[in-house]
Design a protein around this motif. Structure first.
Motif, PDB file in Angstrom:
ATOM      1  N   THR A  42       0.830  -1.302  -0.065  1.00 28.02           N
ATOM      2  CA  THR A  42       0.135  -0.098   0.221  1.00 28.02           C
ATOM      3  C   THR A  42       0.772   1.103   0.197  1.00 28.02           C
ATOM      4  O   THR A  42       0.272   2.434   0.208  1.00 28.02           O
ATOM      5  CB  THR A  42      -1.073   0.031   1.212  1.00 28.02           C
ATOM      6  OG1 THR A  42      -0.118   0.001   2.362  1.00 28.02           O
ATOM      7  CG2 THR A  42      -1.960  -1.161   1.304  1.00 28.02           C
ATOM      8  N   ALA A  43       2.176   1.145  -0.402  1.00 29.56           N
ATOM      9  CA  ALA A  43       3.175   2.299  -0.224  1.00 29.56           C
ATOM     10  C   ALA A  43       2.600   3.423  -1.486  1.00 29.56           C
ATOM     11  O   ALA A  43       2.475   2.764  -2.528  1.00 29.56           O
ATOM     12  CB  ALA A  43       4.398   1.941  -0.577  1.00 29.56           C
ATOM     13  N   ILE A  44       2.650   4.518  -1.145  1.00 33.19           N
ATOM     14  CA  ILE A  44       2.261   5.554  -2.254  1.00 33.19           C
ATOM     15  C   ILE A  44       3.290   6.699  -2.028  1.00 33.19           C
ATOM     16  O   ILE A  44       3.615   7.172  -0.888  1.00 33.19           O
ATOM     17  CB  ILE A  44       0.849   6.023  -1.971  1.00 33.19           C
ATOM     18  CG1 ILE A  44      -0.376   5.179  -1.749  1.00 33.19           C
ATOM     19  CG2 ILE A  44       0.379   7.352  -2.837  1.00 33.19           C
ATOM     20  CD1 ILE A  44      -1.807   5.420  -1.511  1.00 33.19           C
ATOM     21  N   GLU A  45       3.605   7.137  -3.183  1.00 36.03           N
ATOM     22  CA  GLU A  45       4.599   8.388  -3.299  1.00 36.03           C
ATOM     23  C   GLU A  45       3.874   9.366  -3.896  1.00 36.03           C
ATOM     24  O   GLU A  45       3.355   9.302  -5.184  1.00 36.03           O
ATOM     25  CB  GLU A  45       6.058   8.031  -4.077  1.00 36.03           C
ATOM     26  CG  GLU A  45       6.790   9.375  -4.176  1.00 36.03           C
ATOM     27  CD  GLU A  45       7.983   8.811  -4.667  1.00 36.03           C
ATOM     28  OE1 GLU A  45       8.923   9.565  -4.877  1.00 36.03           O
ATOM     29  OE2 GLU A  45       8.012   7.739  -5.334  1.00 36.03           O
ATOM     30  N   ARG A  46       3.434  10.559  -3.234  1.00 38.42           N
ATOM     31  CA  ARG A  46       2.783  11.677  -3.642  1.00 38.42           C
ATOM     32  C   ARG A  46       3.765  12.801  -4.459  1.00 38.42           C
ATOM     33  O   ARG A  46       4.630  13.313  -3.516  1.00 38.42           O
ATOM     34  CB  ARG A  46       1.877  12.222  -2.730  1.00 38.42           C
ATOM     35  CG  ARG A  46       0.572  11.254  -2.474  1.00 38.42           C
ATOM     36  CD  ARG A  46      -0.328  11.962  -1.550  1.00 38.42           C
ATOM     37  NE  ARG A  46      -1.441  11.158  -0.975  1.00 38.42           N
ATOM     38  CZ  ARG A  46      -1.388  10.183  -0.109  1.00 38.42           C
ATOM     39  NH1 ARG A  46      -0.244  10.070   0.653  1.00 38.42           N
ATOM     40  NH2 ARG A  46      -2.254   9.468  -0.018  1.00 38.42           N
ATOM     41  N   LEU A  47       3.666  13.313  -5.308  1.00 39.33           N
ATOM     42  CA  LEU A  47       4.461  14.379  -6.218  1.00 39.33           C
ATOM     43  C   LEU A  47       3.635  15.632  -6.406  1.00 39.33           C
ATOM     44  O   LEU A  47       2.633  15.326  -6.971  1.00 39.33           O
ATOM     45  CB  LEU A  47       5.226  13.724  -7.521  1.00 39.33           C
ATOM     46  CG  LEU A  47       5.856  12.404  -7.296  1.00 39.33           C
ATOM     47  CD1 LEU A  47       6.283  12.226  -8.670  1.00 39.33           C
ATOM     48  CD2 LEU A  47       6.981  12.397  -6.365  1.00 39.33           C
ATOM     49  N   GLU A  48       4.280  16.531  -6.030  1.00 34.10           N
ATOM     50  CA  GLU A  48       3.546  17.892  -6.274  1.00 34.10           C
ATOM     51  C   GLU A  48       4.213  18.944  -7.047  1.00 34.10           C
ATOM     52  O   GLU A  48       5.549  19.178  -6.695  1.00 34.10           O
ATOM     53  CB  GLU A  48       2.917  18.663  -5.003  1.00 34.10           C
ATOM     54  CG  GLU A  48       2.008  17.737  -4.311  1.00 34.10           C
ATOM     55  CD  GLU A  48       1.214  18.361  -2.899  1.00 34.10           C
ATOM     56  OE1 GLU A  48       1.419  19.566  -3.030  1.00 34.10           O
ATOM     57  OE2 GLU A  48       0.713  17.998  -2.314  1.00 34.10           O
ATOM     58  N   GLY A  49       3.884  19.215  -8.162  1.00 34.00           N
ATOM     59  CA  GLY A  49       4.783  20.471  -9.079  1.00 34.00           C
ATOM     60  C   GLY A  49       3.824  21.725  -9.095  1.00 34.00           C
ATOM     61  O   GLY A  49       2.943  21.939  -8.483  1.00 34.00           O
ATOM     62  N   LEU A  50       4.399  22.407  -9.953  1.00 30.48           N
ATOM     63  CA  LEU A  50       3.600  23.708 -10.131  1.00 30.48           C
ATOM     64  C   LEU A  50       2.265  23.707 -11.112  1.00 30.48           C
ATOM     65  O   LEU A  50       1.720  24.595 -11.046  1.00 30.48           O
ATOM     66  CB  LEU A  50       4.561  24.761 -11.015  1.00 30.48           C
ATOM     67  CG  LEU A  50       6.141  24.991 -10.193  1.00 30.48           C
ATOM     68  CD1 LEU A  50       6.897  25.958 -11.045  1.00 30.48           C
ATOM     69  CD2 LEU A  50       5.725  25.710  -8.799  1.00 30.48           C
ATOM     70  N   TRP A  51       2.429  22.614 -11.797  1.00 31.35           N
ATOM     71  CA  TRP A  51       1.174  22.576 -12.847  1.00 31.35           C
ATOM     72  C   TRP A  51       0.519  21.216 -12.648  1.00 31.35           C
ATOM     73  O   TRP A  51      -0.513  21.156 -12.999  1.00 31.35           O
ATOM     74  CB  TRP A  51       1.721  22.659 -14.272  1.00 31.35           C
ATOM     75  CG  TRP A  51       2.482  23.588 -14.492  1.00 31.35           C
ATOM     76  CD1 TRP A  51       4.033  23.833 -14.347  1.00 31.35           C
ATOM     77  CD2 TRP A  51       2.410  25.028 -14.534  1.00 31.35           C
ATOM     78  NE1 TRP A  51       4.686  24.686 -14.547  1.00 31.35           N
ATOM     79  CE2 TRP A  51       3.663  26.031 -14.781  1.00 31.35           C
ATOM     80  CE3 TRP A  51       1.127  25.831 -14.687  1.00 31.35           C
ATOM     81  CZ2 TRP A  51       3.517  27.220 -15.008  1.00 31.35           C
ATOM     82  CZ3 TRP A  51       1.252  27.136 -14.927  1.00 31.35           C
ATOM     83  CH2 TRP A  51       2.396  27.987 -14.931  1.00 31.35           C
ATOM     84  N   MET A  52       1.110  20.338 -11.925  1.00 30.45           N
ATOM     85  CA  MET A  52       0.282  18.889 -11.907  1.00 30.45           C
ATOM     86  C   MET A  52       0.791  18.330 -10.508  1.00 30.45           C
ATOM     87  O   MET A  52       1.787  18.361 -10.029  1.00 30.45           O
ATOM     88  CB  MET A  52       0.199  18.264 -12.976  1.00 30.45           C
ATOM     89  CG  MET A  52       1.851  17.367 -13.180  1.00 30.45           C
ATOM     90  SD  MET A  52       2.018  16.336 -14.462  1.00 30.45           S
ATOM     91  CE  MET A  52       1.724  17.495 -15.821  1.00 30.45           C
ATOM     92  N   ASP A  53      -0.261  17.674  -9.922  1.00 26.42           N
ATOM     93  CA  ASP A  53       0.033  16.455  -8.867  1.00 26.42           C
ATOM     94  C   ASP A  53      -0.082  15.061  -9.306  1.00 26.42           C
ATOM     95  O   ASP A  53      -0.950  14.683 -10.039  1.00 26.42           O
ATOM     96  CB  ASP A  53      -1.006  16.840  -7.703  1.00 26.42           C
ATOM     97  CG  ASP A  53      -0.844  18.260  -7.133  1.00 26.42           C
ATOM     98  OD1 ASP A  53       0.239  18.838  -7.358  1.00 26.42           O
ATOM     99  OD2 ASP A  53      -1.896  18.538  -6.573  1.00 26.42           O
ATOM    100  N   CYS A  54       1.149  14.248  -8.880  1.00 24.71           N
ATOM    101  CA  CYS A  54       1.047  12.786  -9.436  1.00 24.71           C
ATOM    102  C   CYS A  54       1.194  12.068  -8.267  1.00 24.71           C
ATOM    103  O   CYS A  54       1.920  12.238  -7.221  1.00 24.71           O
ATOM    104  CB  CYS A  54       2.279  12.878 -10.286  1.00 24.71           C
ATOM    105  SG  CYS A  54       2.045  13.745 -11.887  1.00 24.71           S
ATOM    106  N   THR A  55       0.634  10.757  -8.338  1.00 22.66           N
ATOM    107  CA  THR A  55       0.730   9.960  -7.353  1.00 22.66           C
ATOM    108  C   THR A  55       1.058   8.594  -8.037  1.00 22.66           C
ATOM    109  O   THR A  55       0.820   8.262  -9.112  1.00 22.66           O
ATOM    110  CB  THR A  55      -0.609   9.412  -6.928  1.00 22.66           C
ATOM    111  OG1 THR A  55      -1.466  10.546  -6.306  1.00 22.66           O
ATOM    112  CG2 THR A  55      -0.639   8.523  -5.762  1.00 22.66           C
ATOM    113  N   TRP A  56       2.226   7.854  -7.170  1.00 24.57           N
ATOM    114  CA  TRP A  56       3.098   6.743  -7.772  1.00 24.57           C
ATOM    115  C   TRP A  56       2.722   5.858  -6.761  1.00 24.57           C
ATOM    116  O   TRP A  56       3.187   5.632  -5.485  1.00 24.57           O
ATOM    117  CB  TRP A  56       4.448   6.950  -7.915  1.00 24.57           C
ATOM    118  CG  TRP A  56       5.266   5.703  -8.410  1.00 24.57           C
ATOM    119  CD1 TRP A  56       5.334   4.602  -8.007  1.00 24.57           C
ATOM    120  CD2 TRP A  56       5.838   5.853  -9.774  1.00 24.57           C
ATOM    121  NE1 TRP A  56       5.932   3.752  -8.924  1.00 24.57           N
ATOM    122  CE2 TRP A  56       6.324   4.470  -9.998  1.00 24.57           C
ATOM    123  CE3 TRP A  56       5.962   6.893 -10.881  1.00 24.57           C
ATOM    124  CZ2 TRP A  56       7.152   4.361 -11.472  1.00 24.57           C
ATOM    125  CZ3 TRP A  56       6.699   6.482 -12.020  1.00 24.57           C
ATOM    126  CH2 TRP A  56       7.214   5.234 -12.084  1.00 24.57           C
TER     127      TRP A  56
END
Length: 219
Positions: A42-56
């Motif tokens: 269930t590990a999740i890596e959340r990435l946040e940028g200037l234009w989009m948010d991503c989830t790995w």
């Protein structure tokens, strides 16, 4: 020849800086949050940028969501967007202008025009580097302040992502290249002042008058 080599080095640094600033502006990993969950599945890596948010997800799935709203974003994120766009525009203008002013190119016309173009390109790179360095440092400061805040839950804390470090390094490269271009143009100007063009000597002799009669004709 040495001056042309220095300018080529500065142009290579500027080209790397422009590429890095553009990539940092578009990348989604300005801040990263790693949530391991109860197990590795269930590990999740959340990435946040200037234009989009991503989830790995640990299962290999990857999803991104664009940030359509502008006013809903924090002030430091809005300022980072504007400053990074400005840095990309200024660096692109600097590339075009410095190409005209470089010694190894045949563009720009006379040496005085090339010197002005070279200096203008250096100023553009300096401005672009400053415009890219301020938002990345400010964004990093906000991330660290939020991470050290004890009132913020652990799930909402983030760490600086790779895009922030890429933006800082690229901004420094732009500043260094701008300084090299400006100093090379100033050296060129000082060299021209120290060694002015020599004017050919003006002859003081008077041409002989072809209509004058020679004295030997009267002898």
């Amino acid at each position: 020849m040495a001056l042309a080599g220095v300018q080529l080095l500065a142009f290579a640094l500027a080209l790397s800086g422009v590429s890095g600033v553009l990539a940092a502006t578009l990348l989604p990993n300005w801040k990263v949050n790693m949530d391991a969950g109860s197990n590795i599945i269930t590990a999740i890596e959340r990435l946040e940028g200037l234009w989009m948010d991503c989830t790995w997800y640990s299962t290999g799935m990857f999803s991104c969501t664009l940030k359509y709203s502008v006013l809903a974003r924090p002030s430091h994120e809005q300022a980072a967007r504007a400053a990074m766009i400005l840095a990309c525009i200024l660096s692109a203008v600097g590339l075009c202008t410095s190409t005209v002013g470089m010694e190894c190119t045949r563009l720009g016309g006379d040496p005085e025009t090339k010197r002005h173009a070279c200096f203008a390109g250096g100023v553009c790179f300096l401005s672009a580097g400053t415009s890219g360095l301020i938002p990345t440092v400010w964004y990093t400061k906000e991330i660290i302040a939020n991470f050290l805040d004890l009132t913020v839950p652990q799930s909402n804390k983030h760490e600086p992502g790779g895009a922030v470090y890429l933006g800082i390094i690229s901004a420094v490269l732009l500043v260094v290249s701008g300084m090299i271009f400006c100093t090379s143009c100033l050296k060129k100007k000082s060299g021209a002042l120290l060694h002015p063009c020599k004017q050919p000597p003006i002859s003081t002799t008077q041409p002989e008058d072809s209509s004058a009669y020679s004295l030997k004709d009267y002898v």
